[in-house]
Design an enzyme around this catalytic site. Sequence first.
Site, PDB file in Angstrom:
ATOM      1  N   PHE A 182       0.842  -1.201   0.000  1.00 36.98           N
ATOM      2  CA  PHE A 182       0.000   0.000   0.000  1.00 36.98           C
ATOM      3  C   PHE A 182       0.878   1.252   0.000  1.00 36.98           C
ATOM      4  O   PHE A 182       2.075   1.188   0.287  1.00 36.98           O
ATOM      5  CB  PHE A 182      -0.919  -0.033   1.228  1.00 36.98           C
ATOM      6  N   ASN A 184       1.564   3.694   1.885  1.00 39.01           N
ATOM      7  CA  ASN A 184       2.374   4.124   3.031  1.00 39.01           C
ATOM      8  C   ASN A 184       3.384   3.080   3.492  1.00 39.01           C
ATOM      9  O   ASN A 184       4.062   3.266   4.497  1.00 39.01           O
ATOM     10  CB  ASN A 184       1.471   4.498   4.210  1.00 39.01           C
ATOM     11  N   LYS A 185       3.500   1.976   2.754  1.00 39.67           N
ATOM     12  CA  LYS A 185       4.378   0.899   3.192  1.00 39.67           C
ATOM     13  C   LYS A 185       5.824   1.142   2.762  1.00 39.67           C
ATOM     14  O   LYS A 185       6.113   1.940   1.878  1.00 39.67           O
ATOM     15  CB  LYS A 185       3.874  -0.444   2.659  1.00 39.67           C
ATOM     16  N   ASN A 186       6.746   0.397   3.396  1.00 37.26           N
ATOM     17  CA  ASN A 186       8.170   0.568   3.106  1.00 37.26           C
ATOM     18  C   ASN A 186       8.503   0.240   1.661  1.00 37.26           C
ATOM     19  O   ASN A 186       9.408   0.820   1.077  1.00 37.26           O
ATOM     20  CB  ASN A 186       9.003  -0.329   4.034  1.00 37.26           C
ATOM     21  N   LEU A 187       7.791  -0.709   1.085  1.00 33.45           N
ATOM     22  CA  LEU A 187       7.862  -1.026  -0.336  1.00 33.45           C
ATOM     23  C   LEU A 187       6.485  -0.711  -0.901  1.00 33.45           C
ATOM     24  O   LEU A 187       5.518  -1.413  -0.621  1.00 33.45           O
ATOM     25  CB  LEU A 187       8.219  -2.501  -0.549  1.00 33.45           C
TER      26      LEU A 187
END
Length: 378
Positions: A182, A184-187
Site C-alpha cells: 500500500f 504508506n508501506k516501506n515497499l
Amino acid sequence: MWKIPLFDLDYGQDEKTAVLEVLGCKWLSSGEKTKSFEAEFSRYLGEDVLSTTVSSATAALHISLLIANIQKGDEVIISGLTFVADANVVTMCGGIPVFADVNSMQDWNPNIEDIKQKVTPKTKAIIVVHFAGYPIENISELSNFCKERDIILIEDVAHAVGASYDGKKCGTFGDMACFSFFSNKNLSTGEGGMFVTKNIGFDKQAKLLRSHGMTSMTIDRYEGKTISYDVILPGLNYRMDEMRCALGLVQLKKLDSNNNKRKKLVEYYIDMLSDRLSRVVVPFKNISNISIPSYHIFTILLPKGVDRMIVMEKLKKQGIQTSIHYPAFKNFSYYSQFSKSLKYTDEISDRVLTLPLYPGLTFDLIDDIIHTLQDALI
C-alpha cells in the site's frame, strides 16, 4: 497540505521509467513483470519461499484463510492491536475472530502465552502481526506450538517487509505470510500485496484463487502457450497488474537502504524524546541484537490523562500529520460483539499517537515535530 506528512513516497525517475516501459509494451495485466517481481521477492526472502502477487495484503489474508479452509464457526486468533483487515477476512469467511493481548506497554507484538490460552478445539488458524515492523521474537515457539496442534500459522507482514530475526526474514516463519505494498508501506506500489509460503500445494492454490480458479492466465493464452483453460476451484480476481509489479521491482532494490534510513530517524526520535519529553513512552526500545526491524511506523504513548484529539489538532495546525495505530476493536460498532477487555491493548489504543516517518524525513523536521509536541503537551 502538510508541512510534514505522515508518510511520503521515495519515488523518482526509476519508477517513472519502469511504468513507461510497461506502457510501451502495451501489456498491463499480469505478465512478465509480475513473474519477475515474484521471483525477485522470493530470492530476497530466501528460505525457498514461493511468492504470489495479489491485489492487496487483504487479498493475501483472504486467500490464506480459504486455503486454511476456515468455515462458519471456526475460530481464528488475531492480535488485538492490528488493522481491521485481519478481523474482516475472518468474519467474511464465516469464522470468529478471537483477540489476543500484546506483551506489554513496551512490546506491542502479540503475546504468545495469551494466544496459547485462547486456543480451543475450534481454533483453526492464528494470524500474528509484526507490529510497526518489529519482529515477533518468539515466533518460532508459536510455530512449533501450531504444528503440534495442526493449527495454521499466518504471518501478517504488512509492517515488516525487510525485517528479520536471527537471520531469517519475517514472512518465512509461518505456514503462509501476507505482505502489503500500500502507498504508506516501506515497499510501495500504491495498491498490491504478496502471498508467500514454502508449501508447494498452498502456492498452487493461491495462484488459482487469485485468478478465478483458472489453470492458465491470460498472458499464457496471449503468448500461445495454451488455447483454453479449465476451472478447478472457485476463485476471485485478486491479480496485481504489470505497472505495479514494475514499481515493486524498483522499490525492492531500494528497500534495505530505505529501511536503514528509517532506523537512523527512529534512533534520533528516541534520543530527542528521551531528552525533551521523558513522560512520553516509546515502545520497542529494548529489542534483541539479532532482531532487525523494518521501522515501518513510529508510535508513542502519550502521558495518561492527555486529550489525544487536542494534541493531534495542535500538530495539525502546524502542518504535522499524525495518526492512530490502532483504534481498539471493542470501539468498532461491528466488532464490539467479539472483543473483550485486553489489559495492555486497551490502554495502548487509548494513548497511542503515530508520528511522521519516511526515508526523506530529516533530523531538522523531527526537531520541529518534537518542539510542536512539547508545546501541545504543556
